[in-house]
Scaffold this active site. Structure first.
Site, short mmCIF file in Angstrom:
data_model
loop_
_atom_site.label_atom_id
_atom_site.label_comp_id
_atom_site.label_asym_id
_atom_site.label_seq_id
_atom_site.Cartn_x
_atom_site.Cartn_y
_atom_site.Cartn_z
N GLN A 1 -4.56 -1.91 9.60
CA GLN A 1 -4.46 -3.20 8.94
C GLN A 1 -5.03 -4.30 9.84
OE1 GLN A 1 -3.30 -3.78 5.72
NE2 GLN A 1 -4.07 -5.86 6.08
N ASP B 1 -11.10 2.69 4.09
CA ASP B 1 -11.51 1.31 3.87
C ASP B 1 -13.04 1.21 3.73
OD1 ASP B 1 -9.42 -0.50 3.60
OD2 ASP B 1 -9.09 -0.71 5.75
N LYS C 1 0.84 -1.20 0.00
CA LYS C 1 0.00 0.00 0.00
C LYS C 1 0.88 1.25 0.00
CE LYS C 1 -3.77 -2.48 2.18
NZ LYS C 1 -4.49 -2.89 3.39
#
Ligand code: NDP
Length: 297
Positions: A96, A119, A52
């Site tokens: 994460q 997200d 990422k």
């Protein structure tokens, strides 16, 4: 001929479009910044976070990398999220998953400022998606929607079957496909581990999205002729390779491609699109923060 849906190529196009949007933001004095928070020593999670960050660097998004010792108290993660929420230079915050067992995952997701929740997992953003007013579409289903559109597959009026009902893939995918909007309007069936006679359901699919995490579980016999097959699965299976494993999808590619009109490969299908859509959401968050209109790809 079965069309192979090339996620790498489309992701590159999305990134190119984002570079233009980032330049426009720079003209307005805004630089997108994504903060990733890793509280794990799991090699897969470490790899995801570093990919990422590489993606951010490629398009000109600043990446902040925060690592928390997995044995640290949960409060350290909550406080970090609070700090990032309060930091005006940070546009996107991503924690994460998975987090250690002593951390309350739901509490973490609720704590992220919904305006920075790139997200799209905060309950407010989940609710907005369901209500047809998405702020950030979750990256994987959003990427799949783009792949389908690029391939000229309009879900309207089609029977779509989603195998998997997770919060990150199955549920939002089903929701996007049934929305009364472009890229939606499908008749959606959601299957899971308690589904009776899965093959009967999958054979009814014009569009099949496999997101179960079960290697090769969907084969050609479970598909109808001409189906569009999207394989989300990324499964490590033992193999005689340097690493001792290889990555395979939830779909048995060889038998499925005999039946499918179009199919995504693993790797190179959904995965690159997931990564590209995280960048997209970060740029969108920045534009919203700055009050600047940008064209998003
Ligand atoms: P989860 O484990 O959270 O969910 C899996 C879902 O599949 C569950 O709803 C489960 O049912 C269902 N399921 C599992 N086995 C079967 C089966 N044999 N028959 C029917 N349904 C089944 O996984 P995720 O949604 O997080 O991920 C799914 C896969 O996608 C994984 O391989 C993951 O690595 C991959 N992935 C790939 C991404 C990408 O970008 N390419 C992004 C995210 C995930 P139940 O609810 O009843 O347990």
């Amino acid at each position: 001929m079965t069309e192979i849906l090339d996620g790498e190529a489309l992701a590159a196009e999305v990134r190119e479009g984002l570079v233009a949007a980032i330049e426009r933001l720079a003209d307005a004095g805004a630089r997108p910044t994504l903060a990733t928070v890793l509280m794990s020593e799991d090699p897969a999670s470490e790899t995801y976070v570093s990919m990422k960050q590489d993606d951010c660097a490629e398009v000109g998004i600043e990446a902040r990398d925060i690592e928390i010792d997995p044995d640290a108290p949960a409060g350290e993660l909550y406080d970090t999220v609070d700090d990032l929420n309060a930091d005006p230079e940070v546009n996107g915050v991503l924690v994460q998953m998975p987090v250690p067992d002593h951390v309350d995952k739901r509490r973490v997701l609720r704590r992220i400022d919904p305006a920075k929740d790139v997200d799209g997992f905060h309950p407010e953003n989940v609710g907005r998606l369901v209500a047809g007013d998405a702020r950030f579409k979750p990256c994987t289903p959003h990427g799949i929607q783009k792949l389908l559109a690029e391939a000229g597959v309009d879900p309207e009026g089609k029977d779509a079957v989603v195998v998997g009902r997770s919060d990150i893939v199955g549920k939002p995918m089903a929701n996007l496909l049934m929305q009364k909007t472009e890229g939606g309007n499908a008749t959606v069936t959601v299957c899971h581990s308690r589904t009776d006679d899965l093959a009967a359901k999958t054979r009814g699919a014009d569009i099949l999205v496999a997101a179960a995490g079960a290697p090769g579980m969907i084969d050609g016999d479970m598909l109808s002729e001409g189906a569009v097959v999207v394989d989300v699965g990324v499964n490590r299976v033992d193999a005689d390779t340097e690493k001792g494993y290889e990555l395979v999808g939830d779909v048995d590619f060889e038998s499925a491609r005999e039946k499918a009109r179009a199919i995504t490969p693993v790797p190179g299908g959904v995965g690159p699109m997931t990564r590209a859509m995280l960048l997209y959401n970060t740029v969108k968050a920045t534009a919203q923060d700055a009050g600047v209109d940008v064209d998003l790809p």
